[in-house]
Design an enzyme around this catalytic site. Structure first.
Site, PDB file in Angstrom:
ATOM      1  N   ASP A   8       0.888  -1.158   0.000  1.00 25.11           N
ATOM      2  CA  ASP A   8       0.000   0.000   0.000  1.00 25.11           C
ATOM      3  C   ASP A   8       0.934   1.218   0.000  1.00 25.11           C
ATOM      4  OD1 ASP A   8      -2.157   1.745   0.193  1.00 25.11           O
ATOM      5  OD2 ASP A   8      -2.320   1.530   2.365  1.00 25.11           O
ATOM      6  N   GLU A  68      -1.161  -1.201  -4.702  1.00 23.86           N
ATOM      7  CA  GLU A  68      -2.447  -0.572  -4.964  1.00 23.86           C
ATOM      8  C   GLU A  68      -2.234   0.535  -5.984  1.00 23.86           C
ATOM      9  OE1 GLU A  68      -6.123   1.799  -2.826  1.00 23.86           O
ATOM     10  OE2 GLU A  68      -4.559   0.955  -1.569  1.00 23.86           O
ATOM     11  N   ASP A 141      -2.868   1.032   6.864  1.00 18.38           N
ATOM     12  CA  ASP A 141      -1.960   0.786   5.738  1.00 18.38           C
ATOM     13  C   ASP A 141      -1.512  -0.681   5.704  1.00 18.38           C
ATOM     14  OD1 ASP A 141      -0.999   3.905   5.129  1.00 18.38           O
ATOM     15  OD2 ASP A 141      -1.298   3.475   7.253  1.00 18.38           O
TER      16      ASP A 141
END
Length: 160
Positions: A8, A68, A141
């Site tokens: 992330d 992501e 996260d």
């Protein structure tokens, strides 16, 4: 066995996870957070992210890397900074022969919960349920990085 490093991405905080898929299912090998100090020069922060990701790859030997996909509509400055972090993460992967895949947040949500607009709380619950954890990893996260890797492994989303 497939081992995936899920990321992330961010500049201040980078969530990461390493998941493995075996014949018996998907398991969590590690998860955590890479942080950088906003008071430090940008180049040093990017170097820290690169070094940390490189170390994770060396230690856990993933054969896949997934991040992501970043979508920014409002703050161009933030988008450019995060894009630089994404670049050094992809570079770390490339130096180990890993081509980085990207998956959108809605695709991750759809894969884990069946709802492309699931809330953060719903996603944390799904991470706990799917991996049999005692509680959701914090901060968000880290849970997000686990969800990203899980969605990639499951392949239960539209790649179109």
């Amino acid at each position: 066995m497939t081992v995936v490093l899920g990321i992330d991405p961010g500049l201040k905080r980078v969530g990461y996870s390493v998941l493995e898929q075996t014949q018996t299912g998907i398991g969590l090998r590690c998860a955590g957070l890479i942080t950088t100090d906003p008071e430090v020069a940008l180049g040093d922060r990017l170097s820290d992210i690169f070094g940390s990701v490189d170390e994770l790859i060396r230690e856990y030997q993933p054969n896949q890397l997934v991040l992501e996909r970043i979508l920014f509509a409002k703050n161009v400055t933030s988008a450019l900074l995060v894009a630089q972090a994404v670049g050094v993460i992809k570079l770390a992967g490339a130096q180990h022969g890993l081509e980085a895949s990207e998956i959108g947040a809605n695709q991750v949500k759809l894969s884990l919960s069946g709802d492309g607009h699931a809330s953060k709380a719903q996603m944390k619950k799904m991470v706990v349920l799917l991996l049999g954890l005692q509680r959701a990893p914090e901060p968000a996260d880290v849970s997000d990085a686990i969800a990203i890797a899980y969605a990639h492994l499951s392949g239960n989303w539209s790649r179109g």
